[in-house]
Structure formats: structure tokens, C-alpha cells
Write an enzyme that holds these catalytic residues in place. Structure first.
Site, PDB file in Angstrom:
ATOM      1  N   LYS A  75       5.892  90.853 173.803  1.00 33.82           N
ATOM      2  CA  LYS A  75       4.841  90.483 174.888  1.00 33.82           C
ATOM      3  C   LYS A  75       5.098  88.923 175.228  1.00 33.82           C
ATOM      4  O   LYS A  75       5.562  88.273 174.257  1.00 33.82           O
ATOM      5  CB  LYS A  75       3.404  90.889 174.539  1.00 33.82           C
ATOM      6  CG  LYS A  75       2.360  90.735 175.554  1.00 33.82           C
ATOM      7  CD  LYS A  75       1.028  91.106 175.096  1.00 33.82           C
ATOM      8  CE  LYS A  75       0.040  91.199 176.267  1.00 33.82           C
ATOM      9  NZ  LYS A  75      -1.441  91.503 175.553  1.00 33.82           N
ATOM     10  N   SER A 152      -3.892  94.668 178.426  1.00 30.31           N
ATOM     11  CA  SER A 152      -2.949  93.835 179.033  1.00 30.31           C
ATOM     12  C   SER A 152      -1.468  93.744 178.427  1.00 30.31           C
ATOM     13  O   SER A 152      -0.780  93.338 179.094  1.00 30.31           O
ATOM     14  CB  SER A 152      -3.369  92.081 178.661  1.00 30.31           C
ATOM     15  OG  SER A 152      -3.448  91.911 177.151  1.00 30.31           O
ATOM     16  N   SER A 176      -6.378  95.748 174.053  1.00 32.43           N
ATOM     17  CA  SER A 176      -5.123  95.658 174.985  1.00 32.43           C
ATOM     18  C   SER A 176      -3.842  96.306 174.542  1.00 32.43           C
ATOM     19  O   SER A 176      -2.875  96.185 175.046  1.00 32.43           O
ATOM     20  CB  SER A 176      -4.705  94.134 175.209  1.00 32.43           C
ATOM     21  OG  SER A 176      -5.606  93.426 176.128  1.00 32.43           O
TER      22      SER A 176
END
Lengths: 483, 464
Positions: A75, A152, A176
């Protein structure tokens, strides 16, 4: 022949048997990224990955190191030295961090190959995978491109679900990783708060933030915890409790608990039936499963409590973004004017709204009534769940009440109104309490996946992973991906 | 009307430590801007704080010295505000759980001892330094993240003198415990003063005095501020809450800014530093430190003692003298003239180089093997050549060629030659004695011990 839609151990075996080389794997990944239409990537390591793979391809395969030569994605809110890192914020465009995150270092040390930085909701705040500076990230399972993959950690989920990488690193502050995993037929694992070093993870809400990741099966998740888990002197909140061999615990029938209010809130029949079926099969395996009520108010409070605390912490953690030391700068006459320009143009309305809510809740005149009240509420929630987990091995529930929602469906739902969807927003209880929590595939509806979540007490990852493996055996759903 | 000045102090001490409070960046002074910096000092995302043990030890020592309650669980809070010198947009400090609470320090004032209560002591990090050049502001993050302790008193101080004495005592404690070098001029000690006037038992508005750069100035600034406030109140007006500085030349405080709105710092507990329980071992380690003993010698004036104790080299040298049994009036006088001069001119570097030989020289002087004059000559040469004292004595060929008889006849000659000086001495003019001594020194080429000469001379003068 493709390999990257397989699990880590399968790819490792192919490497060990010389059926494939790291360079083949990197080329496969880069090729797939080029053709990918899910909008998952921030930065692709084209040259760097080829170079690393070429070096590795000249060496002997490390047969006792399953991560050797395995491509992975991470990420874009993890600091990676000299590799652009934006956290999906306009304000951080062009930012080249001066140091590596600890998890990244550990993976590099194991000679895993970083292939891409993946996109996310802006600054990891959001659950839709549509608020980052690259726009919507699509769910590979939905060819119509109308359904989200969730956030996310949307890019990491999409990269893994599309068979581009066998595992991808994310972060989980509310849900997330575990929510997108439910929407994309992946295993999404968030260990205990403090089990994995957060050094280099861009902080969103440090009392909740946890390094988490996606894999295709539970065994791979256990493998990664053995590599990523353990104390790091650079992160004093990382625990010095020694890590265990997360794959060795003896299988035995455990006791699991269903939370009544969350279960009762389920409306989707397919999901409810699949969950009931899983429960009865666990019982057949000797599991004791009970249902406990925590009260409607407390169940409903989880999300608002999470929202206040995370927003309050987020305002402070992102106060460093002024464009002076790094990031996008703006010309201005005074510091105040510069700050105003940088932060008005640099953040989306959504983020500014979060910051305003966070700030308001911390103001002296409101702190007692909002922020401190949320902290008291957190204590009640944690005490309640601690008590449950002291007499039960795990809490088990559907990870989401629906399959991946359509884009645009999400915003009105996320309010603190009376009809706040308890079963859609409860996963944050594991962040409030710091518990290890894992989502894995449970079933499909209209060819879209949905998952089950299991959460256990602090530092009982070995047991949790064992229970998850049993569930995996029952459902038979593992090593999935969607081209 | 009855007036009472109410004064409270907020003191920042920069902690002596090789690295910063939360990073391993060095704290060396005077480095190129932004060179003593690690990612956290400039708030690069993802960098995390790791608390410096040395700073905790310093805080524990101070807490102990000020008779405070030690909070054995170290926690940090965030003080949130935007400012260009604040890298993270918040300062890590201990708002809710300061490491020390409820202490006191007794100070010596004219009419006895006064207890000043200390509200709390906490650790926190320093900000970056701003340098204004034309219409630009430059930022130097070398100071960002340096360890500080802040000591906050209760409003127990009544005037400028008490404040000065209190501050000097705090400085002495911090220096002797190795906590800080406590230099007000260099900013390693900073003081904010809150002054208000209680009129007929009613509290007045608080005026804050800032940028005070010397202990004497603190005293003068407070006294002139009290005077100013009294004048305002006597004329029927009221004191406004504001921040003022001190104009040394005019001996008045000067308006800086209004204090109309209180800034809301939105304090909350930080979750990037794990709370740390202070172990008994750490406390033992902190308190096993032997403070540098204050030099105290009966025959020296209090001002002189202060000077010695406040100078790191002089206090070190006097500690050595005590160990060597050399802390006599004779040697002290030599050191306070000769050595003090050298420190003033060149600092202590040269002295540290020749220290061992200097001690040898002082032994010879104390034992009267060398006269004052001879010792002075050797001392000067020692600093210049760094040769051994033995070598230098050989070179100078100081052998005492005069036996007592010889010396006696020299003195007799002098007494005849300078008869008028003898009369003056007899008439009570002490200066005349020095004159006579000088003549004898000259005659003996400074090779005879001055005390020996003086004894003999006085004896002969008695006989006259």
C-alpha cells in the site's frame, strides 16, 4: 503458464523445482499490471523489480525461505526509500521518502520482490476505494465495474484478487483490510495491535492503526506473520512478546461466539444461510458455539466511537503536511497563508470534513462531551469484548452484511443516524480493542464473494489462524482470484 | 490599598544528552543548519519516536532533587498547534501525566528560608529555530526534537530577588546533577515569568515576561514590572493581560503582544510511544550519580565562591585542589589571579592540557619550594611551552642562594637605605611595608620565598 494467481507455497515450489525463475514471475506481474483495468497502482517497480529478479535468478533458490523471489505489492502509505509515496494525497505528489518501513525491510531481507505501490483511499481514510487521487479502484470480480472492492486498502486487495501478486501489504485502522477481503474472496488478516512494527506506516490513528495484509489462504497469512511479527526497536509500541510458530498449534474443537445484535442486523438471506451453514458444520466438528448479546446501543456505538477517535487522531497525525519540509509547496507571503493554500488545495472535501470533526471533538469546550466520551465508550466496548473473549476462543460473524456495494451507495449510509448499519460497521471493534482479526471467503452471491470474520484475544494469533484454517477446510474456498 | 506581587515561573532547561529526546540525531551545538536531523525531527510520515533513556534519567534526578512525586509510568501527550517551527504540527509533551508533581525548593532570602512550591516538572521536545532574513523565514531543524524539561512553580514568589535566587538555585542543581548546563544567555535555560498584583486580596490580571537573558535581568524586570503595575492600579486603572519584554537600558518592561484569546491546544494522549514503566533499577541508576560537590572554602568571599561554582573549569580545578590538599588560601589566591586570567583570555583548553604539571607546580608553591614570583614565571612558561615543571625549574636556575644570614644583612641594608619608609610604617602606613618588601625582592632577584622575607622583615621592624 501463469503462477501469480497461486499461493505463496505453490509459487515457492515452482521456483524450487526450477519450473519458473524470479525473472519470469516479475515479467508475468508487470505484464498483468500493464493489462490491468482496476486502477490499483500508484507506482510500478518496472526497472527495479527486473534488476532484482535478474540478480536472484542467478542465485540458488533458498528452499527454506518461501518468500524468496515472490513478487508482492504494498500500500502506498508505507514509506519506501526513494520510491514515490503519496498515500493517495495530492499534497504528497512527488514525495520520495528517505527511509524504508520496517515491514518492507523485512520482506526485502527475505528477498521477496516489491512489484508495485498500490493505491488507497486518500490518506487511508475511507472505506470505498474511490476517494484517492487516482479515483475509483474496481473490483476484479465485477466485470461491469460498478462495484467497489472497498477500502482503504483497495489497490492491494485488487492486485491480489486479480492474480497479480500472491500477497499484498495493507493497513487496517477500522476495517481497511478485512472489509475489502470480504468483497474480493481473499484472506485479510490484521494481527494484534503491537504484533507488527508500524515504523514507516503513515499514521492515521495510531491507537488503532495496524499493519495488515491480503493472502490467498490462511497458511500464507501464518507464514507472513512469522516474518513480519515481533518487536522492533524503532517502534516502541511493537510488543516484545515473542512470536510463535503460527502454523504448529494442534487442531482441536474451540469455542466460538456470535454477537446477537450484529447477527440480527443481517438482512441478506444468502449470507445469513451461508453463515448458519458454517456454524452448524463447525458444531459437527465439535465446536461449541454460543450467542451473546452486547446490547443494541453498544453495538451501534462501535462505529461512532471509532469515527470520533480516528478523526481526532487523524487531525493531529496529518498536521505535519504543510508543504514546507516535503510534499507540494505553495508560494505565499506568510506562514498562515501558505498553510491555508497548501491544505485547502491539497486535501479533498471529505478529508477536510474529517479533520474538522476531529478538531471539534478535541476542542476544550467539546472534549469532555465528544472525544473523552468516545474514549469512555471505547473502554466499555473493550471491557465487553474482553469478557467475551475470556470465556470464548473467538468471535465469529459475517465480515460484511452484503456483497461489494455499488459505487455511490456508500455515503448516506455512513452517518450516525439511528439506522446506522451495525453489521456493516462493527469490524472496528477489533481495532478499538487491538484484537487479532481475520476475514476469509465464506460464499458467493451473484458471482460476487462475501466473507466471514473471526476475532480472538490479544496475541492468540496461533489459535485464530487454526480456527480460520478449519473454516477454510469447511468452505473449501481458498486460493481464489479473478482474471 | 494593600498590594502583594504574585509571581510564578516557568523554566525550560535543555537536557544534556548526546542525542535528541526521541531520535538518535546528535545535539552538538553550532553544526550546519539542518544537519543534525533524522526523519522524525522533520516529521517525515511514518517515522516514530523512541524515548531517550538519558533524558529520563536527568528528569528523575531533577524530580528527586526538587522533592517531587515521581510518576513511574511515563506517558506523552500531544500539544496541537500549527507553527512553522513545529515540524509535526504537535509537540510531544507530558500534559496529563508529568513525570514529577508537587515538589518544593527552599531558598535563602534575607529574613530566612522561604519555601517555593513546584507544581510540576515534565519532559518535552524543543522546536526548530527560525531565522528571519529580509522578508524570508529560514528554518533550522537542528534544535527540533531536543530534550527539554519544564519546571513550573506555584505563584509563591514575592519579588525579583526571590525569583533570581530561586532560578540560580535551580541552575546550580541542574548543573551539579549533569542535567543541563543551564546557560540563560545561550538559551539552554529559558525563563518565562508570570507577574500579577493582588490588590486588597483580589487577584489581578497576569502579565507574562519573556525573553529574559540573565538572572540579574530577571530580578530587575520583575521589580520594574511590579512597580509599573502598582502605578497603574494606584491611578485607578487596571492591568491588562499581556506579554512584555525587558528593556535593559531603560530598566522598564515593554509591551510585546496582547493576550486576548487563549490558544486551545487540543491535548490528547499520544499512541506512538508506548507508556514506559520506570523500573527501580533505572531510579537507582539515576540517583547513584554523585553530584559535583559545591566548592565551599571559609576564607573565600561568597561572590568568589559563586564564581568558582559557576565556572566549569574553576569548579573542576578546585575539586582537584581539595583532593590534593591544596585548597589553601595561598594556592587559592594564586589560582584566582593567574588561572582566572588565563580562562578569561583563552578558555580552559590550554589549562586542561597542562593540568597534571600545574598541580605539581602548585604543590611546590604551597610547600614554599617556589616563591610566588617563581611560580608565576613557571606557570607562564608552562602554558607557553608545555614542558614539565621540573624541566622549567632547571632552566630557570632558581636555587635559593641566600642563607638566612645573607638575607638578614640584605634586609638591614635596605632598612638603612629607605629610612623614611620605615618611619612611615611605624606611623601606621601599611603601604610602606609593601614598598620595603618590593625593594628586598628586587635585591634578591625574586629567588627568596616572600613569606620568609616578610617574617624576617617584620621581626626587624619590631626591633626598631
Amino acid at each position: 503458464m501463469e503462477y501469480l494467481d497461486k499461493n505463496i507455497y505453490e509459487i515457492h515450489e515452482a521456483l524450487a523445482n526450477k519450473k519458473v525463475t524470479p525473472l519470469d514471475l516479475v515479467k508475468e506481474a508487470l505484464d498483468k499490471i500493464k493489462n490491468d483495468t482496476n486502477n490499483a497502482f500508484e507506482y510500478v517497480y518496472e526497472k527495479e523489480a527486473i534488476k532484482l529478479a535478474e540478480e536472484l535468478s542467478k542465485q540458488e533458490v533458498e528452499v527454506d525461505n518461501p518468500l524468496w523471489g515472490i513478487p508482492f505489492a504494498i500500500k502506498d502509505n508505507f514509506s519506501t526509500k526513494d520510491i514515490p509515496t503519496t498515500a493517495s494525497s495530492k499534497l504528497l505528489e512527488g514525495y520520495l521518502p528517505p527511509f524504508d518501513a520496517e515491514v518492507y525491510t523485512r520482506l526485502l531481507n527475505k528477498k521477496a520482490i516489491p512489484i508495485a505501490k498500490t493505491t488507497l483511499d486518500e490518506l487511508a481514510m475511507g472505506g470505498t476505494g474511490s476517494s484517492g487521487h487516482l479515483g475509483k479502484t474496481f473490483n476484479p470480480w465485477d466485470k461491469s465495474k460498478t462495484r467497489m472492492i472497498g477500502g482503504s486498502s483497495c489497490g492491494s486487495a485488487a492486485a491480489c484478487a486479480a492474480g497479480i501478486v500472491p500477497f499484498a501489504i495493507g493497513s487496517d485502522t477500522g476495517d481497511s483490510v478485512r472489509k475489502p477481503a470480504s468483497y474480493s474472496a481473499l484472506v485479510g488478516f490484521k494481527p494484534t495491535w503491537g504484533r507488527i512494527s508500524r515504523f514507516g506506516l503513515f499514521p492515521f490513528a495510531p491507537s488503532l492503526d495496524t499493519v495488515a495484509y491480503f493472502t490467498r489462504n490462511v497458511k500464507d497469512s501464518a507464514l507472513l506473520l512469522n516474518v513480519l511479527g515481533g518487536h522492533d526497536i524503532k517502534d516502541t509500541t511493537s510488543s516484545s512478546i515473542p512470536i510463535e510458530d503460527y502454523q504448529s498449534l494442534k487442531d482441536k474443537p474451540y469455542k466460538a461466539t456470535i454477537i446477537k445484535e450484529i447477527y440480527d442486523d443481517l438482512k441478506d438471506k444468502t449470507i445469513k444461510d451461508a453463515f448458519d451453514k458454517l456454524v452448524s458444520e463447525l458444531k459437527q466438528k465439535g465446536y461449541k458455539i454460543n450467542t451473546v448479546s452486547i446490547g443494541f446501543d453498544l453495538a451501534k456505538a462501535i462505529y461512532s466511537c471509532y469515527y470520533i477517535i480516528s478523526s481526532a487522531e487523524a487531525t493531529s497525525n496529518n498536521a505535519n503536511l504543510d508543504g514546507i519540509k516535503f510534499g507540494v509547496n505553495k508560494e505565499a507571503e506568510t506562514y498562515e497563508e501558505m498553510l491555508f493554500k497548501v491544505r485547502t488545495e491539497g486535501f479533498s472535501d471529505r478529508i477536510r470534513r474529517r479533520f474538522v470533526i476531529g478538531s471539534i471533538s478535541l476542542l476544550e469546550e467539546n472534549q469532555q462531551e465528544i472525544y473523552l466520551r468516545a474514549l469512555r465508550c471505547r473502554r466499555v466496548i473493550v471491557e465487553t469484548f474482553n469478557k467475551i473473549l475470556e470465556s470464548s476462543d473467538a468471535i465469529i460473524l459475517p465480515a460484511s452484511p452484503t456483497i461489494a456495494p455499488l459505487f455511490g451507495d456508500d455515503i448516506p449510509k455512513k452517518s450516525f443516524a439511528k439506522d446506522a448499519m451495525i453489521s456493516d460497521n462493527y469490524l472496528a471493534f477489533a481495532n478499538l480493542g487491538g484484537y487479532p482479526s481475520i476475514t476469509l471467503p465464506l460464499g458467493f452471491e451473484d458471482e460476487m464473494p462475501f466473507g466471514v470474520n473471526i476475532t480472538s484475544h490479544h496475541f492468540t494469533e496461533a489459535k485464530l489462524l487454526k480456527i480460520a484454517q478449519t473454516v477454510e477446510q469447511i468452505t473449501g474456498l481458498k486460493d481464489l482470484s479473478k482474471k | 490599598m494593600s498590594y502583594e506581587a504574585i509571581i510564578g515561573l516557568e523554566i525550560h532547561l535543555q537536557l544534556l544528552s548526546e542525542s535528541k529526546l526521541f531520535t538518535a540525531a546528535p545535539t552538538t551545538y553550532g553544526k550546519a543548519p539542518n544537519s543534525n536531523v533524522l526523519p522524525l525531527d522533520m516529521a517525515f510520515p511514518g517515522a516514530m519516536p523512541v524515548l531517550n533513556k538519558k533524558c529520563v534519567i536527568s528528569a528523575i534526578r531533577m524530580v528527586n532533587a526538587l522533592h517531587m512525586e515521581l510518576d513511574r509510568l511515563i506517558r506523552f501527550d500531544r500539544k496541537n498547534y500549527f507553527y512553522s517551527d513545529l515540524a509535526k504540527g504537535y509537540q510531544l509533551t507530558q500534559f496529563y501525566h508529568p513525570i514529577g508533581k508537587s515538589g518544593h525548593l527552599a531558598i535563602n532570602v534575607n529574613d530566612g528560608i522561604k519555601i517555593i512550591r513546584i507544581n510540576h516538572l515534565h519532559m518535552e521536545e524543543d522546536s526548530a529555530k527560525q531565522i528571519h532574513v529580509g522578508n524570508k523565514t529560514l528554518l533550522d531543524f537542528n534544535r527540533s526534537g531536543m530534550g527539554l524539561i519544564e519546571i513550573v512553580t506555584d505563584p509563591d514568589i514575592g519579588n525579583g530577588k526571590e525569583a533570581r535566587i530561586f532560578l540560580e538555585d535551580i541552575r546550580d542543581i541542574a548543573v551539579s546533577l549533569g542535567v543541563s548546563n543551564g546557560r540563560l544567555q545561550e538559551g539552554s535555560m529559558r525563563v518565562d515569568v508570570n507577574v500579577s498584583l493582588m490588590v486588597n486580596g483580589v487577584n489581578g490580571e497576569i502579565v507574562e515576561l519573556k525573553n529574559l537573558n540573565g538572572f540579574k535581568n530577571v530580578e530587575k524586570a520583575i521589580n520594574s514590572e511590579i512597580k509599573r503595575q502598582k502605578e497603574i492600579v494606584s491611578s485607578g486603572k487596571s492591568v491588562k493581560p499581556e506579554t512584555r519584554r525587558y528593556d535593559e537600558d531603560k530598566n522598564v518592561t515593554v509591551f510585546m503582544r496582547k493576550k486576548n484569546t487563549k490558544i486551545d491546544y487540543k491535548y490528547f494522549q499520544d499512541a506512538t510511544i508506548a507508556p514506559i514503566r520506570i523500573s527501580q533499577e533505572l531510579i537507582d541508576e539515576a540517583l547513584s550519580y554523585k553530584p559535583k560537590k559545591k566548592i565551599s572554602l571559609d576564607f573565600l568571599l561568597p561572590e568568589t565562591l559563586d564564581e568558582i561554582n559557576n565556572d566549569s573549569y574553576l569548579s573542576h580545578l578546585f575539586t582537584l585542589l581539595k583532593e590534593e590538599d591544596l585548597a589553601t588560601l595561598k594556592v587559592s589566591n594564586f589560582v584566582l589571579t593567574r588561572v582566572r586570567n588565563e580562562i578569561k583570555r583563552h578558555g580552559s583548553d590550554n589549562l586542561l592540557q597542562v593540568e597534571e604539571e600545574l598541580i605539581k607546580l602548585l604543590h611546590l608553591y604551597e610547600d614554599s619550594d617556589l616563591t610566588y614570583k617563581q611560580a608565576s614565571i613557571i606557570y607562564k612558561q608552562l602554558l607557553e611551552t608545555r614542558d614539565s615543571v621540573a624541566t622549567l625549574i632547571d632552566k630557570n636556575n632558581f636555587n635559593d642562594d641566600y642563607d638566612n644570614k645573607e638575607l638578614s644583612s640584605i634586609i638591614d641594608e635596605i632598612l638603612v637605605k629607605y629610612k623614611s619608609a620605615v618611619y612611615d610604617y611605624k606611623a601606621g602606613k601599611n603601604k610602606a611595608l609593601n614598598y620595603l618588601l618590593g625593594q628586598i625582592y628586587k635585591e634578591t632577584n625574586n629567588k627568596v620565598d616572600s613569606l620568609k622575607i616578610k617574617d624576617l622583615l617584620l621581626m626587624k621592624l619590631e626591633e626598631k
